[in-house]
Design an enzyme around this catalytic site. Structure first.
Site, PDB file in Angstrom:
ATOM      1  N   TRP A  29       0.898  -1.160   0.000  1.00  0.00           N
ATOM      2  CA  TRP A  29       0.000   0.000   0.000  1.00  0.00           C
ATOM      3  C   TRP A  29       0.929   1.201   0.000  1.00  0.00           C
ATOM      4  O   TRP A  29       1.634   1.453   0.976  1.00  0.00           O
ATOM      5  CB  TRP A  29      -0.876  -0.040   1.260  1.00  0.00           C
ATOM      6  CG  TRP A  29      -1.931   1.008   1.312  1.00  0.00           C
ATOM      7  CD1 TRP A  29      -3.162   0.985   0.716  1.00  0.00           C
ATOM      8  CD2 TRP A  29      -1.882   2.248   2.042  1.00  0.00           C
ATOM      9  NE1 TRP A  29      -3.865   2.116   1.021  1.00  0.00           N
ATOM     10  CE2 TRP A  29      -3.107   2.905   1.826  1.00  0.00           C
ATOM     11  CE3 TRP A  29      -0.929   2.858   2.849  1.00  0.00           C
ATOM     12  CZ2 TRP A  29      -3.398   4.146   2.389  1.00  0.00           C
ATOM     13  CZ3 TRP A  29      -1.225   4.100   3.408  1.00  0.00           C
ATOM     14  CH2 TRP A  29      -2.447   4.727   3.178  1.00  0.00           C
ATOM     15  N   ASN A  63       6.846  -4.275   6.080  1.00  0.00           N
ATOM     16  CA  ASN A  63       5.683  -3.449   6.432  1.00  0.00           C
ATOM     17  C   ASN A  63       6.146  -2.416   7.442  1.00  0.00           C
ATOM     18  O   ASN A  63       6.989  -2.720   8.290  1.00  0.00           O
ATOM     19  CB  ASN A  63       4.599  -4.288   7.126  1.00  0.00           C
ATOM     20  CG  ASN A  63       3.798  -5.110   6.145  1.00  0.00           C
ATOM     21  OD1 ASN A  63       4.030  -5.065   4.951  1.00  0.00           O
ATOM     22  ND2 ASN A  63       2.851  -5.877   6.678  1.00  0.00           N
ATOM     23  N   GLU A 112     -21.112   7.768  11.573  1.00  0.00           N
ATOM     24  CA  GLU A 112     -20.757   6.449  11.039  1.00  0.00           C
ATOM     25  C   GLU A 112     -21.466   6.186   9.700  1.00  0.00           C
ATOM     26  O   GLU A 112     -20.883   5.628   8.775  1.00  0.00           O
ATOM     27  CB  GLU A 112     -21.104   5.374  12.088  1.00  0.00           C
ATOM     28  CG  GLU A 112     -20.860   3.946  11.671  1.00  0.00           C
ATOM     29  CD  GLU A 112     -19.404   3.627  11.279  1.00  0.00           C
ATOM     30  OE1 GLU A 112     -18.506   4.442  11.526  1.00  0.00           O
ATOM     31  OE2 GLU A 112     -19.200   2.556  10.700  1.00  0.00           O
ATOM     32  N   LYS A 115     -19.538   5.362   6.258  1.00  0.00           N
ATOM     33  CA  LYS A 115     -19.780   4.169   5.438  1.00  0.00           C
ATOM     34  C   LYS A 115     -20.038   4.576   3.997  1.00  0.00           C
ATOM     35  O   LYS A 115     -19.493   3.999   3.076  1.00  0.00           O
ATOM     36  CB  LYS A 115     -20.994   3.365   5.953  1.00  0.00           C
ATOM     37  CG  LYS A 115     -20.792   2.550   7.190  1.00  0.00           C
ATOM     38  CD  LYS A 115     -19.865   1.374   7.062  1.00  0.00           C
ATOM     39  CE  LYS A 115     -18.455   1.722   7.325  1.00  0.00           C
ATOM     40  NZ  LYS A 115     -17.936   1.778   8.641  1.00  0.00           N
ATOM     41  N   HIS A 167     -25.605  25.909  11.290  1.00  0.00           N
ATOM     42  CA  HIS A 167     -24.492  26.812  11.601  1.00  0.00           C
ATOM     43  C   HIS A 167     -23.487  26.852  10.456  1.00  0.00           C
ATOM     44  O   HIS A 167     -22.317  27.149  10.671  1.00  0.00           O
ATOM     45  CB  HIS A 167     -23.817  26.379  12.910  1.00  0.00           C
ATOM     46  CG  HIS A 167     -24.733  26.519  14.089  1.00  0.00           C
ATOM     47  ND1 HIS A 167     -25.036  27.736  14.639  1.00  0.00           N
ATOM     48  CD2 HIS A 167     -25.451  25.599  14.772  1.00  0.00           C
ATOM     49  CE1 HIS A 167     -25.897  27.558  15.636  1.00  0.00           C
ATOM     50  NE2 HIS A 167     -26.167  26.266  15.725  1.00  0.00           N
ATOM     51  N   LYS A 207      -7.272  -1.821   5.397  1.00  0.00           N
ATOM     52  CA  LYS A 207      -8.073  -2.359   6.485  1.00  0.00           C
ATOM     53  C   LYS A 207      -7.437  -2.074   7.833  1.00  0.00           C
ATOM     54  O   LYS A 207      -8.095  -1.755   8.802  1.00  0.00           O
ATOM     55  CB  LYS A 207      -8.254  -3.875   6.288  1.00  0.00           C
ATOM     56  CG  LYS A 207      -9.093  -4.559   7.347  1.00  0.00           C
ATOM     57  CD  LYS A 207     -10.537  -4.108   7.273  1.00  0.00           C
ATOM     58  CE  LYS A 207     -11.399  -4.712   8.362  1.00  0.00           C
ATOM     59  NZ  LYS A 207     -12.644  -3.943   8.548  1.00  0.00           N
TER      60      LYS A 207
END
Ligand code: F6R
Length: 612
Positions: free
Chosen positions: A78, A104, A485, A489, A508, A607
């Site tokens: 990544w 990593n 949340e 998503k 606001h 992840k």
């Protein structure tokens, strides 16, 4: 983030490595590669993009090492330093081509090391921080790989999980960790090293988790472990209890869909044996608190990132409401760096599905350093945060593979509610109220089933809004974290720009952005503050924004005048986040599916975020 796999045994290494990398695809990556060692020859194949491309290249390759070898290393990268191309992909070789390594983590002083190597005439070919480490290992090498590795690692600042091999000692893999997980699977006549249990599960359940500054040397004679000073160490072998099938998506189109539908069972597992109806409390043996300890908690500080932080916000409300203890939730990186005031009476709760998130781990270390009592809520058994907190509660949700967290969130909230209940009962919560609440917690799986049964109708709503460019989610009280949340998503899997706001906050400023094409999801469940949120939803409607009203069963009238409605079971405010978020997960999923997005591996996401 990046995934590591290493193999030494009797079977074809390339096959096992590529399969291991495929099993770790969910972590997020943008290039991949393997290196195999056979007859003192290292064969390397790397490919930007997906594992499928790597597999095709391996099959087409005429390198004997790739087809005959029983020893090798592999990696999914990544990108951090340099774009995802073939040169930057791992495994990296040193300039002589005798050493290969996968890494990593982040080598923070790589520029300094690179300059030092350049002074010795050693030039790096990639943009990565990782390559300097294999060059340094080769530079330190005299006649023993593990000695060269420990010597090089002593010069490194930053984090690493590595696996190294050299054709100078062809029957050996050396692995080491600091801040990036390494698990060693002990099979029959074979050893599999990985950054993630999912690459090991098909081969063995027996595993050893390395701790920071541990090294392991794997040969045909077995495995030896050392610290960086080369003193022998021992680590316990644990049995991984995840079933291999749980990490496969079966008949579901995506892991995310499977994991949403697993939620009733995952929550059942999270609460099983943990509720005491008679005493109206929760039994959380991993917390290791006597009622007296619990009574001494002066404040609860919850730390986490992303979805886990949102679960922590629900916990914050529950601790204050039920136990009457001041509670705060804080983004873990902010907690770590702002020199927080922590006292010995503070309970710091670290929430992390993976148990490896770098910022949450750093917050745990800071809190321990400052003398707080620290507990973890983790899903991955044996993960670094679980081990370092020493006390806490496992979710038992099974592997979460979809990058967008779903079942971990609902299990985290269930566990936070039980934690708050347990502490509350040692304080002011009467037994009958505790009993009532524990009975509601017991019913959560059934409430989730009710929402999942509406999959098709939620899909129909989703299809109407699949072309939106922007969306807002509003809620208050226990539903404010759910608004955050729900927006997270949607944005992560559909790439729609979505914002979650406290319902009162919209006017606001953000209300300026509303227009006919910008849907607002209003959480209008039957909880205190509903009427105020209803007023806020009307304000949105008056600005022509389409409103999707989420309402409680039996209170459907609230949705009148709005564009769409989703009905969730009526339940107490502290329970409401769970069925409500499941509706928002389904909404996000179906919108993303209608847009043809790559749901399980959204672009740019990983992840397990093991870098700061
Ligand atoms: C979003 C998501 C992330 C994680 C965050 C923390 O769907 O999954 O926001 O919640 O990266 O990860 P953990 O819980 O592993 O510490």
């Amino acid at each position: 983030m990046c995934g590591i796999v290493g193999y030494f045994g009797k079977r074809n290494a390339a096959e096992i490595l590529v399969d291991g990398l495929r099993r770790m695809e969910y972590r997020g990556y943008d290039s991949a590669g393997i290196a195999c060692l056979h007859n003192r020859q290292i064969g390397v194949v790397k490919s930007p993009g997906k594992i499928k491309g790597l597999r095709e290249k391996v099959d087409a390759s005429n390198l004997v090492a790739l087809h005959e070898s029983t020893l090798g290393i592999g990696h999914t990268r990544w990108a951090t330093h340099g774009p995802p191309n073939e040169v930057n992909a791992h495994p990296h070789l040193d300039a002589s081509g005798h050493f290969a390594m996968v890494h990593n983590g982040i080598i923070e002083n790589y520029k300094e090391i690179k300059a030092g190597l350049a002074n010795q005439g050693i030039e790096c070919v990639s943009d990565t921080d990782s390559e300097v480490l294999v060059q340094l290992i080769a530079y330190c090498y005299r006649d023993n790989l593990e000695k060269a590795v420990s010597q090089a690692l002593k010069k490194v600042k930053g984090t690493y999980g590595i696996v190294v091999m050299t054709d100078k000692e062809p029957g050996k893999l050396v692995t080491a960790r600091c801040g990036s997980p390494i698990v060693i699977g002990l099979g029959k006549e074979e050893t599999i090293v990985a950054s993630d249990a999912s690459a090991i599960l098909p081969h063995t359940r027996d595993a050893i988790y390395l701790e920071d500054f541990d090294m392991a040397v794997i040969t045909a004679d077995g495995m030896e472990m050392f610290d960086l000073q080369h003193a022998p160490i021992n680590r316990e072998t644990t049995t991984m209890d995840w079933d291999e099938g749980a990490a496969e998506k079966g008949d579901y189109a995506h892991f995310m869909l499977k994991e949403m539908f697993e939620q009733p069972d995952a929550i059942r597992n999270a609460i099983r044996g943990r509720l005491d109806f008679e005493m109206g409390t929760a039994i959380l043996s991993g917390l290791d608190f006597s009622p007296r300890d619990a009574a001494q908690i002066g404040r609860v500080l919850v730390v986490g990132c992303g979805t886990s932080m949102h679960a922590g916000m629900v916990g914050e409300y529950a601790f204050e409401e039920m136990a009457g203890i001041p509670a705060e939730v804080e983004q873990a990186a902010e907690f770590r760096y702002r020199n927080p005031i922590v006292t010995p009476n503070d309970l710091v709760v670290a929430i992390s599905q993976s148990g490896e998130t770098a910022d949450t781990l750093a917050a745990v270390r800071e809190a321990k350093h400052k003398g707080a009592v620290v507990a973890g809520i983790c899903n991955v058994v044996g993960s670094t945060i679980a081990r370092e907190t020493g006390r806490g509660v496992y979710l038992h949700a099974g592997p979460e593979i979809g990058v967008a967290s779903t079942k971990a969130f609902t299990c985290q909230v269930s566990v936070m509610l039980m934690m708050a209940l347990k502490v509350a009962r040692t304080r002011r919560l009467p037994r009958h109220e505790g009993e009532l609440l524990s009975r509601w917690i017991q019913r959560i799986p059934e409430l989730v089933e009710n929402v999942l049964a509406q999959n098709e109708s939620i899909k129909a709503v989703a299809q109407k809004y699949a072309r939106a460019e922007h969306a807002f989610f509003i809620g208050r009280g226990y539903l404010y974290p759910v608004a955050l949340e729900g927006a997270l998503k949607l944005k992560e899997i559909s790439y729609i720009h979505a914002e979650g706001y406290h319902a009162a906050e919209l006017k606001h400023g953000p209300i300026a952005l509303l227009e006919e094409t910008t849907p607002v999801v209003a959480l209008l469940n039957n909880i205190p503050g509903k009427d105020k949120t209803l007023g806020n939803a009307e304000e949105c409607k008056a600005r022509k924004a389409p409103v999707i009203a989420v309402v409680s069963e039996g209170d459907e009238g609230v949705a009148e005048g709005f564009d769409d409605k989703i009905v969730v079971p009526d339940c107490p405010p502290c329970i409401a986040p769970i069925p409500t978020v499941v509706a928002l997960q389904l909404l996000a999923y179906h919108i993303a599916a209608a847009r043809g997005c790559e749901i399980d591996q959204p672009r740019n996401l990983a992840k397990s975020v093991t870098v700061e």
